[in-house]
Design an enzyme around this catalytic site. Structure first.
Site, PDB file in Angstrom:
ATOM      1  N   SER A  33       3.076  -3.615  29.580  1.00 37.11           N
ATOM      2  CA  SER A  33       1.996  -3.406  28.607  1.00 37.11           C
ATOM      3  C   SER A  33       0.769  -2.785  29.266  1.00 37.11           C
ATOM      4  O   SER A  33      -0.236  -2.553  28.611  1.00 37.11           O
ATOM      5  CB  SER A  33       1.618  -4.745  27.955  1.00 37.11           C
ATOM      6  OG  SER A  33       1.296  -5.708  28.948  1.00 37.11           O
ATOM      7  N   HIS A 166     -12.852   4.677 -15.632  1.00 36.96           N
ATOM      8  CA  HIS A 166     -11.657   5.553 -15.749  1.00 36.96           C
ATOM      9  C   HIS A 166     -11.985   6.991 -15.322  1.00 36.96           C
ATOM     10  O   HIS A 166     -11.335   7.928 -15.769  1.00 36.96           O
ATOM     11  CB  HIS A 166     -11.107   5.575 -17.175  1.00 36.96           C
ATOM     12  CG  HIS A 166     -10.972   4.221 -17.801  1.00 36.96           C
ATOM     13  ND1 HIS A 166      -9.808   3.492 -17.768  1.00 36.96           N
ATOM     14  CD2 HIS A 166     -11.879   3.450 -18.466  1.00 36.96           C
ATOM     15  CE1 HIS A 166      -9.994   2.329 -18.405  1.00 36.96           C
ATOM     16  NE2 HIS A 166     -11.245   2.278 -18.815  1.00 36.96           N
ATOM     17  N   SER A 287     -13.287  27.507   5.850  1.00 39.87           N
ATOM     18  CA  SER A 287     -11.884  27.919   5.769  1.00 39.87           C
ATOM     19  C   SER A 287     -11.737  29.223   6.533  1.00 39.87           C
ATOM     20  O   SER A 287     -12.613  30.087   6.489  1.00 39.87           O
ATOM     21  CB  SER A 287     -11.493  28.114   4.310  1.00 39.87           C
ATOM     22  OG  SER A 287     -10.388  28.989   4.224  1.00 39.87           O
ATOM     23  N   LYS A 293     -15.707  28.743   1.209  1.00 39.83           N
ATOM     24  CA  LYS A 293     -15.399  27.315   1.186  1.00 39.83           C
ATOM     25  C   LYS A 293     -16.176  26.462   2.180  1.00 39.83           C
ATOM     26  O   LYS A 293     -16.514  26.887   3.272  1.00 39.83           O
ATOM     27  CB  LYS A 293     -13.899  27.090   1.418  1.00 39.83           C
ATOM     28  CG  LYS A 293     -13.099  27.511   0.213  1.00 39.83           C
ATOM     29  CD  LYS A 293     -11.743  26.888   0.183  1.00 39.83           C
ATOM     30  CE  LYS A 293     -11.804  25.439  -0.226  1.00 39.83           C
ATOM     31  NZ  LYS A 293     -10.481  24.840  -0.208  1.00 39.83           N
ATOM     32  N   GLU A 300     -12.363  13.305   4.061  1.00 39.63           N
ATOM     33  CA  GLU A 300     -10.906  13.211   3.889  1.00 39.63           C
ATOM     34  C   GLU A 300     -10.258  12.408   5.015  1.00 39.63           C
ATOM     35  O   GLU A 300      -9.344  11.618   4.802  1.00 39.63           O
ATOM     36  CB  GLU A 300     -10.298  14.613   3.840  1.00 39.63           C
ATOM     37  CG  GLU A 300     -10.718  15.384   2.595  1.00 39.63           C
ATOM     38  CD  GLU A 300     -10.400  16.869   2.730  1.00 39.63           C
ATOM     39  OE1 GLU A 300      -9.355  17.279   2.226  1.00 39.63           O
ATOM     40  OE2 GLU A 300     -11.187  17.602   3.353  1.00 39.63           O
ATOM     41  N   TYR A 327       4.151 -19.445  22.615  1.00 33.11           N
ATOM     42  CA  TYR A 327       4.110 -18.017  22.933  1.00 33.11           C
ATOM     43  C   TYR A 327       5.496 -17.385  22.899  1.00 33.11           C
ATOM     44  O   TYR A 327       6.472 -17.964  23.363  1.00 33.11           O
ATOM     45  CB  TYR A 327       3.504 -17.806  24.333  1.00 33.11           C
ATOM     46  CG  TYR A 327       3.467 -16.339  24.752  1.00 33.11           C
ATOM     47  CD1 TYR A 327       2.410 -15.517  24.369  1.00 33.11           C
ATOM     48  CD2 TYR A 327       4.501 -15.775  25.500  1.00 33.11           C
ATOM     49  CE1 TYR A 327       2.386 -14.176  24.726  1.00 33.11           C
ATOM     50  CE2 TYR A 327       4.478 -14.434  25.863  1.00 33.11           C
ATOM     51  CZ  TYR A 327       3.425 -13.637  25.473  1.00 33.11           C
ATOM     52  OH  TYR A 327       3.402 -12.314  25.820  1.00 33.11           O
TER      53      TYR A 327
END
Ligand code: ARG
Length: 467
Positions: A33, A166, A287, A293, A300, A327
């Site tokens: 690990s 809505h 863009s 754009k 996002e 464990y």
């Protein structure tokens, strides 16, 4: 990766007594690990210093050995911090990497550090310290995000925008009020963070493998030295428990979900069709083919990071759900989920704080949209109840007819003539026009927590006193 056959490498120096041969290459690969738990180096060293100090204080090891150990550990800390330390996968994890190096540096005294301790309580300690610190950072970052919203809310306590249900225009609200909705959400996230810090504020070290130890250790001393309120109360639970990691992931998931809803709103608001906000150049991209754009990429990505964070919560819940006490090595899979989520959440909160601070609010566009879609129809119905004594259900019906007429004529409610309105209900007077504007609509909603600017300003003051 090797071919999976066992190698005739020397057996492990930590438990070599029982083993004649080293591990198969594939065993080393699945078992190690160190690739990710090296992130815990500072916590591991801090924990070991506290443990060694307690052992000497209790007369379990000599003060000379303790001094050598503490000095050696401090050297290792600076070696790691300055990038000189060589991590070895053969030594599996951070605990054994540090201990092996300590043996090289100080000789046999290093072997006394692991008295009255196991890697089971050691990893529980290191990881808990890490998660606790991460939550403290999260708390500060949420405070900064809330502060950004409070500033925008103050600036726009009177700016009218459409409120939606809505995603259909419902009733006018103020942008300040909308901002304050996020203050409530991130405020709840922050109080979840604070509660979680309380929950995990117990020191695991001294639980040893699972049963405690016969050495006369002082767990209260180590707990205090490491900044915990008290030691954990059950050694079996202590090495079995990963609630602190699950709570972190659950809190992160809820917070990321809030951030994602905000991101979605910013994506919608910044479209030319809505045009409610303009993102700063700092938080948008262009863009390569369409020169006009401006894309809300940061929003996002915040929306997308939520998927990873939620995934981590489900992953760790699934790892834990079938484990018998105490464990099991399965639990080693806890760290990557938490590390990845912590990084994603930090990025998402920071990006959102920047976006909220930087974006331009287009009050004219908000106001124009607020008045469209018959958003003051409820105000007309309420007026009929208040001024003409109609039961609300009848007022709703009368208003519905007025909306139908306006729709048929292609105009707003306030653009209907008094005669047209009176033809629908004779008791309507020209006073009705006072409530049909969006400003009158929001100003009237003075109920506690309502959208009236006077009320929003009270809520801002309440939060300012608590942020
Ligand atoms: N690397 C291990 C983990 O992260 C440390 C604990 C190992 N304990 C053991 N009994 N093998 O869980």
């Amino acid at each position: 990766m090797g071919d999976g056959t066992s190698e005739t490498k020397s057996s492990n120096q930590m438990w070599g007594g029982r083993f004649a041969q080293g591990p198969a290459a594939i065993m080393e690969e699945i078992n190690a690990s160190i690739g990710f738990d090296k992130k815990l180096f500072a916590q591991d060293i801090r924990g070991s210093i506290a443990h060694a100090t307690m052992l000497a204080h209790q007369g379990i090891i000599s003060v000379e050995d303790k001094d050598k150990i503490v000095h050696g550990l401090s050297t290792i800390l600076s070696e790691i911090e300055s990038g000189q330390f060589e991590f070895s996968r053969r030594l599996e994890d951070i605990h054994m990497n540090v201990e092996a190096r300590l043996a090289t540096l100080i000789g046999p005294a290093a072997g006394r550090l692991h008295t009255a301790r196991s890697r089971n309580d050691q990893v529980a300690l290191d990881f808990r310290l890490w998660v606790k610190e991460e939550l403290q950072k999260t708390e500060m970052m949420l405070t900064a995000l809330i502060a950004a919203f409070l500033d925008r809310a103050e600036e726009h306590a009177e700016t009218v925008m459409p409120g939606f249900t809505h995603l259909q225009t419902a009733q006018p609200v103020t942008f300040g009020h909308h901002c304050m909705a996020y203050v409530e959400m991130f405020g709840r996230d922050r109080s979840r963070v604070r509660h979680a810090i309380e929950h995990m504020d117990e020191s695991p070290i001294g639980a040893a493998a699972l049963a405690g130890t016969g050495f006369p250790i002082d767990r209260h001393m180590t707990a205090k030295a490491l900044g915990f309120r008290e030691p954990t109360r059950n050694s079996i639970d202590t090495v079995s428990d990963r609630d602190f990691a699950l709570e972190f992931l659950a809190i992160a998931s809820i917070c990321a979900t809030h951030l994602s809803r905000l991101a979605e709103e910013i994506v919608i608001w910044s479209t030319p069709q809505f045009g409610f906000v303009r993102l700063s150049d700092a938080f948008s991209t262009g863009s390569s083919i369409m020169p006009q754009k401006k894309n809300p990429d940061a929003a996002e990505l915040v929306r997308a990071k939520t998927g990873r964070i939620n995934g981590s919560l489900i992953a760790l819940l699934t790892v834990m759900k079938g484990l018998p006490l105490a464990y099991s090595k399965d639990m080693q899979e806890d760290k990557e989920q938490v590390f990845d989520s912590a990084e994603s959440l930090e990025l998402a909160i920071a990006a959102m704080t920047g976006m909220v601070r930087d974006m331009t609010i287009r009050a004219d566009r908000m106001k124009a949209a607020a008045g469209s879609g018959y958003s003051t129809a409820t105000d007309l119905a309420d007026w009929l109840v208040r001024e003409a004594g109609l039961p609300f259900r009848d007022a709703h019906h009368v208003t519905g007819r007025a909306v139908a007429l306006a729709e048929q004529k292609g105009c707003e409610l306030a653009e209907l003539s008094l005669e047209e309105l009176q033809a629908i209900h004779a008791d309507i007077t020209d006073k009705v026009f006072d409530v049909l504007t969006v400003e009158a609509s929001v100003a009237s909603r003075t109920s506690f927590g309502g959208t009236a600017p006077s009320e929003v300003k009270k809520q801002i003051a309440w939060w300012r006193a608590r942020n």
